[in-house]
Design a protein around this motif. Structure first.
Motif, PDB file in Angstrom:
ATOM      1  N   MET A   1       0.875  -1.245  -0.113  1.00  0.00           N
ATOM      2  CA  MET A   1       0.020  -0.008   0.172  1.00  0.00           C
ATOM      3  C   MET A   1       0.816   1.202  -0.196  1.00  0.00           C
ATOM      4  O   MET A   1       1.746   1.417   0.693  1.00  0.00           O
ATOM      5  N   GLN A   2       0.580   2.303  -0.890  1.00  0.00           N
ATOM      6  CA  GLN A   2       1.322   3.473  -0.925  1.00  0.00           C
ATOM      7  C   GLN A   2       0.349   4.369  -0.273  1.00  0.00           C
ATOM      8  O   GLN A   2      -0.750   4.420  -0.389  1.00  0.00           O
ATOM      9  N   VAL A   3       1.322   5.345   0.509  1.00  0.00           N
ATOM     10  CA  VAL A   3       0.337   6.636   1.141  1.00  0.00           C
ATOM     11  C   VAL A   3       1.036   7.930   0.594  1.00  0.00           C
ATOM     12  O   VAL A   3       2.297   8.066   0.384  1.00  0.00           O
ATOM     13  N   LEU A   4       0.020   8.833   0.191  1.00  0.00           N
ATOM     14  CA  LEU A   4       0.869  10.324  -0.161  1.00  0.00           C
ATOM     15  C   LEU A   4       0.685  11.001   1.335  1.00  0.00           C
ATOM     16  O   LEU A   4      -0.236  11.096   1.852  1.00  0.00           O
ATOM     17  N   CYS A   5       1.749  11.546   1.432  1.00  0.00           N
ATOM     18  CA  CYS A   5       1.942  12.220   2.566  1.00  0.00           C
ATOM     19  C   CYS A   5       2.301  13.709   2.098  1.00  0.00           C
ATOM     20  O   CYS A   5       3.144  14.030   1.258  1.00  0.00           O
ATOM     21  N   LYS A   6       1.540  14.688   2.791  1.00  0.00           N
ATOM     22  CA  LYS A   6       1.619  16.076   2.336  1.00  0.00           C
ATOM     23  C   LYS A   6       1.826  17.022   3.411  1.00  0.00           C
ATOM     24  O   LYS A   6       1.012  17.040   4.523  1.00  0.00           O
ATOM     25  N   SER A   7       2.770  17.803   3.626  1.00  0.00           N
ATOM     26  CA  SER A   7       2.723  18.819   4.813  1.00  0.00           C
ATOM     27  C   SER A   7       1.773  19.805   4.929  1.00  0.00           C
ATOM     28  O   SER A   7       1.129  20.091   4.078  1.00  0.00           O
ATOM     29  N   THR A   8       1.494  19.810   6.140  1.00  0.00           N
ATOM     30  CA  THR A   8       0.572  20.962   6.517  1.00  0.00           C
ATOM     31  C   THR A   8       0.556  21.736   7.826  1.00  0.00           C
ATOM     32  O   THR A   8       1.459  21.157   8.673  1.00  0.00           O
ATOM     33  N   ASN A   9       0.092  22.749   7.997  1.00  0.00           N
ATOM     34  CA  ASN A   9       0.441  23.677   9.251  1.00  0.00           C
ATOM     35  C   ASN A   9      -0.859  23.592   9.846  1.00  0.00           C
ATOM     36  O   ASN A   9      -1.250  24.159  11.005  1.00  0.00           O
ATOM     37  N   GLY A  10      -2.103  23.074   9.300  1.00  0.00           N
ATOM     38  CA  GLY A  10      -3.324  22.841   9.860  1.00  0.00           C
ATOM     39  C   GLY A  10      -3.523  21.504  10.720  1.00  0.00           C
ATOM     40  O   GLY A  10      -2.547  21.023  11.336  1.00  0.00           O
ATOM     41  N   ASN A  11      -4.523  20.915  10.680  1.00  0.00           N
ATOM     42  CA  ASN A  11      -4.976  19.691  11.053  1.00  0.00           C
ATOM     43  C   ASN A  11      -4.138  18.467  10.362  1.00  0.00           C
ATOM     44  O   ASN A  11      -4.398  18.122   9.404  1.00  0.00           O
ATOM     45  N   ALA A  12      -3.362  17.720  11.443  1.00  0.00           N
ATOM     46  CA  ALA A  12      -2.442  16.756  10.978  1.00  0.00           C
ATOM     47  C   ALA A  12      -2.788  15.510  11.366  1.00  0.00           C
ATOM     48  O   ALA A  12      -3.290  15.472  12.418  1.00  0.00           O
ATOM     49  N   GLU A  13      -2.785  14.278  10.531  1.00  0.00           N
ATOM     50  CA  GLU A  13      -2.823  13.028  10.962  1.00  0.00           C
ATOM     51  C   GLU A  13      -1.492  12.363  11.657  1.00  0.00           C
ATOM     52  O   GLU A  13      -2.039  11.434  12.518  1.00  0.00           O
ATOM     53  N   THR A  14      -0.540  12.771  11.516  1.00  0.00           N
ATOM     54  CA  THR A  14       0.789  12.576  11.949  1.00  0.00           C
ATOM     55  C   THR A  14       1.763  13.554  12.074  1.00  0.00           C
ATOM     56  O   THR A  14       1.798  14.529  11.111  1.00  0.00           O
ATOM     57  N   GLN A  30      -8.073   0.420   3.946  1.00  0.00           N
ATOM     58  CA  GLN A  30      -7.069  -0.731   4.327  1.00  0.00           C
ATOM     59  C   GLN A  30      -7.745  -1.395   5.648  1.00  0.00           C
ATOM     60  O   GLN A  30      -8.263  -0.398   6.241  1.00  0.00           O
ATOM     61  N   SER A  31      -7.011  -2.437   6.338  1.00  0.00           N
ATOM     62  CA  SER A  31      -7.503  -3.061   7.320  1.00  0.00           C
ATOM     63  C   SER A  31      -6.658  -2.023   8.482  1.00  0.00           C
ATOM     64  O   SER A  31      -5.654  -1.442   7.958  1.00  0.00           O
ATOM     65  N   ARG A  32      -6.948  -2.360   9.535  1.00  0.00           N
ATOM     66  CA  ARG A  32      -6.430  -1.682  10.657  1.00  0.00           C
ATOM     67  C   ARG A  32      -4.977  -2.189  10.773  1.00  0.00           C
ATOM     68  O   ARG A  32      -4.271  -0.976  11.074  1.00  0.00           O
ATOM     69  N   SER A  33      -4.792  -3.421  10.522  1.00  0.00           N
ATOM     70  CA  SER A  33      -3.539  -3.761  10.797  1.00  0.00           C
ATOM     71  C   SER A  33      -2.494  -3.083   9.692  1.00  0.00           C
ATOM     72  O   SER A  33      -1.348  -2.845  10.005  1.00  0.00           O
ATOM     73  N   GLU A  34      -3.053  -3.031   8.456  1.00  0.00           N
ATOM     74  CA  GLU A  34      -2.334  -2.466   7.324  1.00  0.00           C
ATOM     75  C   GLU A  34      -2.168  -0.872   7.494  1.00  0.00           C
ATOM     76  O   GLU A  34      -0.829  -0.397   7.426  1.00  0.00           O
ATOM     77  N   ARG A  35      -2.884  -0.205   8.015  1.00  0.00           N
ATOM     78  CA  ARG A  35      -2.655   1.182   8.554  1.00  0.00           C
ATOM     79  C   ARG A  35      -1.741   1.198   9.452  1.00  0.00           C
ATOM     80  O   ARG A  35      -0.939   2.234   9.560  1.00  0.00           O
ATOM     81  N   ILE A  36      -1.743   0.403  10.683  1.00  0.00           N
ATOM     82  CA  ILE A  36      -0.681   0.345  11.661  1.00  0.00           C
ATOM     83  C   ILE A  36       0.657   0.415  11.052  1.00  0.00           C
ATOM     84  O   ILE A  36       1.608   1.089  11.395  1.00  0.00           O
ATOM     85  N   GLU A  37       0.731  -0.541  10.213  1.00  0.00           N
ATOM     86  CA  GLU A  37       2.214  -0.922   9.669  1.00  0.00           C
ATOM     87  C   GLU A  37       2.783   0.088   8.650  1.00  0.00           C
ATOM     88  O   GLU A  37       4.041   0.638   8.579  1.00  0.00           O
ATOM     89  N   ALA A  38       1.552   0.749   7.908  1.00  0.00           N
ATOM     90  CA  ALA A  38       1.740   1.935   7.193  1.00  0.00           C
ATOM     91  C   ALA A  38       2.376   3.168   7.962  1.00  0.00           C
ATOM     92  O   ALA A  38       3.333   3.800   7.574  1.00  0.00           O
ATOM     93  N   MET A  39       1.680   3.431   9.117  1.00  0.00           N
ATOM     94  CA  MET A  39       2.143   4.402  10.140  1.00  0.00           C
ATOM     95  C   MET A  39       3.688   4.256  10.593  1.00  0.00           C
ATOM     96  O   MET A  39       4.382   5.114  10.547  1.00  0.00           O
ATOM     97  N   ARG A  40       3.967   3.052  10.579  1.00  0.00           N
ATOM     98  CA  ARG A  40       5.387   2.760  10.970  1.00  0.00           C
ATOM     99  C   ARG A  40       6.277   3.148  10.102  1.00  0.00           C
ATOM    100  O   ARG A  40       7.445   3.747  10.203  1.00  0.00           O
TER     101      ARG A  40
END
Length: 89
Positions: A1-14, A30-40
Motif C-alpha cells: 500500500m502506498q500513502v501520499l504524505c503532504k505537509s500541513t500547518n493545519g490539522n495533521a494526521e501524524t 485498508q485494514s487496521r493492521s495495514e494502517r498501523i504498519e503503514a504508520m510505522r
C-alpha cells in the motif's frame, strides 16, 4: 500500500518526531493492521529524511509517497482509483 504524505500547518494526521512538522495522509481504505504498519513506515521515512538536515526543510516540498515511488507523484493508488481529488496531489 502506498500513502501520499503532504505537509500541513493545519490539522495533521501524524507529525515528524524530529521537527514536529505535521502531515496529512491520503491512502486507500485498508485494514487496521495495514494502517498501523503503514504508520510505522511513514514515521521511519520521516526520520530518515533528517539524515542531512534537522529542521522542517528536511522533508520534500509538496507531497511524497511512502514507500517511495519511482514514477510520478500524480499517480498514487488512491488517485488512480479516483479517491483523491486532483487538487490534493
Amino acid at each position: 500500500m502506498q500513502v501520499l504524505c503532504k505537509s500541513t500547518n493545519g490539522n495533521a494526521e501524524t507529525h515528524c518526531s524530529v521537527c514536529g512538522q505535521g502531515f496529512v495522509l491520503f491512502w486507500e481504505r485498508q485494514s487496521r493492521s495495514e494502517r498501523i504498519e503503514a504508520m510505522r513506515e511513514i514515521q521511519m521515512t520521516l526520520l530518515h529524511q533528517h539524515r542531512s538536515q534537522r529542521g522542517r526543510e528536511a522533508h520534500p516540498n509538496g507531497g511524497f509517497l511512502v514507500p517511495e515511488w519511482s514514477g510520478s507523484v500524480a499517480a498514487p493508488g488512491a488517485a488512480i482509483s479516483g479517491h483523491a481529488p486532483s487538487w490534493e496531489l
